[in-house]
Design a protein around this motif. Structure first.
Motif, PDB file in Angstrom:
ATOM      1  N   GLY A   1       0.746  -1.162  -0.046  1.00 21.01           N
ATOM      2  CA  GLY A   1       0.025  -0.055  -0.045  1.00 21.01           C
ATOM      3  C   GLY A   1       0.899   1.381   0.166  1.00 21.01           C
ATOM      4  N   ARG A   2       0.335   2.324   0.652  1.00 20.43           N
ATOM      5  CA  ARG A   2       0.781   3.615   0.769  1.00 20.43           C
ATOM      6  C   ARG A   2       2.438   3.260   1.451  1.00 20.43           C
ATOM      7  N   ARG A   3       3.380   4.028   1.221  1.00 21.17           N
ATOM      8  CA  ARG A   3       4.557   4.182   1.882  1.00 21.17           C
ATOM      9  C   ARG A   3       4.314   4.799   3.401  1.00 21.17           C
ATOM     10  N   GLN A   4       5.121   4.421   4.207  1.00 25.34           N
ATOM     11  CA  GLN A   4       5.064   4.832   5.744  1.00 25.34           C
ATOM     12  C   GLN A   4       5.147   6.470   5.697  1.00 25.34           C
ATOM     13  N   ASN A   5       4.564   7.259   6.669  1.00 26.56           N
ATOM     14  CA  ASN A   5       4.863   8.472   6.856  1.00 26.56           C
ATOM     15  C   ASN A   5       6.432   8.748   7.249  1.00 26.56           C
TER      16      ASN A   5
END
Length: 160
Positions: A145-149
């Motif tokens: 999914g989306r990369r970590q902050n």
């Protein structure tokens, strides 16, 4: 000796000197090229025969060694079908070409078909199911999914 005879003798001496100079430059040039290839002149150093034999034995012993769940020679993950994959896939290309890809079973099968149609890959027979199962198990797409902050970053202003 007068006239043309003296000139011919002088010319012969000049040609002999040029030949000697050419031979010297050729030898020096050859030596310099050799130094570029083997700068420490290792070809002229004695090689202990026992050390060479011991190195060969060690290399053979580690050929299919698995450490921490990884096949050392290829980098493949240890699992069912590993050696079938090693024996079939690394004959034509590096294992890194496999490990850098992530595909489903359908994707790996399509890649095998492409290699058979365009790269002269042989018919894998019963090994195809083993290879596809191994690859789909250990080199399947990762749903991250989306990369970590980003956290704890010290930002700075760029200078013009």
């Amino acid at each position: 000796m007068e006239g043309p005879d003296k000139f011919q003798e002088s010319a012969r001496q000049i040609y002999r000197m040029m030949g000697v100079v050419f031979a010297v430059f050729t030898l020096i040039g050859g030596f310099l090229v050799y130094l570029m290839i083997d700068p420490d002149l290792s070809a002229f150093k004695p090689q202990p025969e026992m050390a060479i034999a011991e190195q060969t034995v060690v290399a053979e012993d580690d050929f299919d060694k698995i450490e921490n769940g990884v096949h050392l020679r290829t980098g493949f993950v240890e699992g069912e079908g590993l050696m079938t994959v090693v024996n079939n896939c690394t004959n034509c290309h590096s294992a890194r070409l496999v490990t850098q890809n992530r595909m489903s079973a359908e994707g790996w099968t399509a890649t095998i078909r492409w290699m058979q149609e365009t790269q002269n890959l042989w018919d894998l027979g019963n090994n195809e199911a083993i290879i596809v199962n191994y690859l789909a198990t250990y080199y399947a797409p990762e749903n991250k999914g989306r990369r970590q902050n980003l956290e704890d970053i010290e930002w700075y202003a760029l200078e013009d």
